[in-house]
Design an enzyme around this catalytic site. Structure first.
Site, mmCIF file in Angstrom:
data_model
loop_
_atom_site.group_PDB
_atom_site.id
_atom_site.type_symbol
_atom_site.label_atom_id
_atom_site.label_comp_id
_atom_site.label_asym_id
_atom_site.label_seq_id
_atom_site.Cartn_x
_atom_site.Cartn_y
_atom_site.Cartn_z
ATOM 1 C CE LYS A 97 -45.900 79.744 3.880
ATOM 2 N NZ LYS A 97 -46.676 80.602 2.998
ATOM 3 C CG ASP B 166 -49.676 81.966 7.742
ATOM 4 O OD1 ASP B 166 -49.634 82.302 8.960
ATOM 5 O OD2 ASP B 166 -50.742 81.787 7.144
#
Ligand code: SF4
Length: 211
Positions: free
Chosen positions: A120, A138
């Site tokens: 991420k 996220d």
């Protein structure tokens, strides 16, 4: 080819958040990388409160790498997990300084080899620092993808990323990522989403969950 359903979602996000952008304040790639690592499990607002003093004291990767972890901790002690985060950003700086000659890497493999950087974070760095099309999943993107049926309820984070990459045109990835985060932050909250002002009610798996 993009489906009519996905197109509706992208059009709706364009109307809601035409100016969505990264809210982590930064002035260079090093600052962005540190801010992204600090943002794990906390808000960008909290990170933005601590980074000015941190970067004034340690303006480069070499400076932060040379610091003792215990010297870093007071700068970020208002954040959760600050012991671990101080070590992560210290080790991140060591990696950038020693292995990448003070340059934040511009590819996934090198980025995820750095302390504190998972897929991420790497996707955020690739898109924000280098404009490389990326889709960071996220907590907001994860939740919203499932609510809007862009992914299945039991998909993993990585499966969600792969589905978004397949369904959304590549030239839209960076914009859509920011828009989904804004949507999650300012309308489709985890606990009490504001379904009454949401344009996606007919498309949503969890519509009107508070009614
Ligand atoms: S209808 Fe409600 S839960 Fe569904 S996407 Fe909109 S705000 Fe979120």
């Amino acid at each position: 080819m993009i489906s009519a359903r996905t197109q509706k979602i992208l059009d709706g996000l364009d109307e809601l958040f035409p100016d969505a952008h990264c809210e982590l304040v930064n002035h260079n790639h090093f600052e962005l990388a540190v801010a992204v690592v600090l943002s794990a499990q906390t808000t960008d607002v909290s990170v933005n409160r601590v980074t000015p003093a941190l970067f004034e004291t340690y303006p480069t990767a070499a400076d932060l790498a040379a610091a003792d972890v215990r010297e870093i901790e007071p700068f970020i002690s208002s954040l959760g997990l600050y012991h671990n985060k101080a070590k992560s950003i210290h080790d991140l700086a060591v990696g950038i300084h020693e292995r990448f000659h003070d340059q934040v890497p511009d590819n996934m493999d090198d980025l995820v080899s750095l302390a504190g950087v998972g897929r991420k974070c790497a996707n955020v760095i690739l898109s924000e620092c280098y404009g490389i099309p990326s889709l960071a999943v996220d907590t907001h993107v994860y939740r919203i993808s499932k609510r809007l049926r862009l992914a299945n309820p039991d998909d993993t984070v990585y499966q969600v990323e792969l589905k978004l990459r397949r369904k959304i045109p590549e030239e839209r990835w960076i914009r859509t990522h920011h828009q989904m985060i804004f949507f999650g932050r300012y309308l489709c909250y985890a606990k009490k989403p504001e379904c009454a002002r949401c344009p996606f009610v007919p498309l949503c798996r969890e519509k009107n969950k508070n009614l």
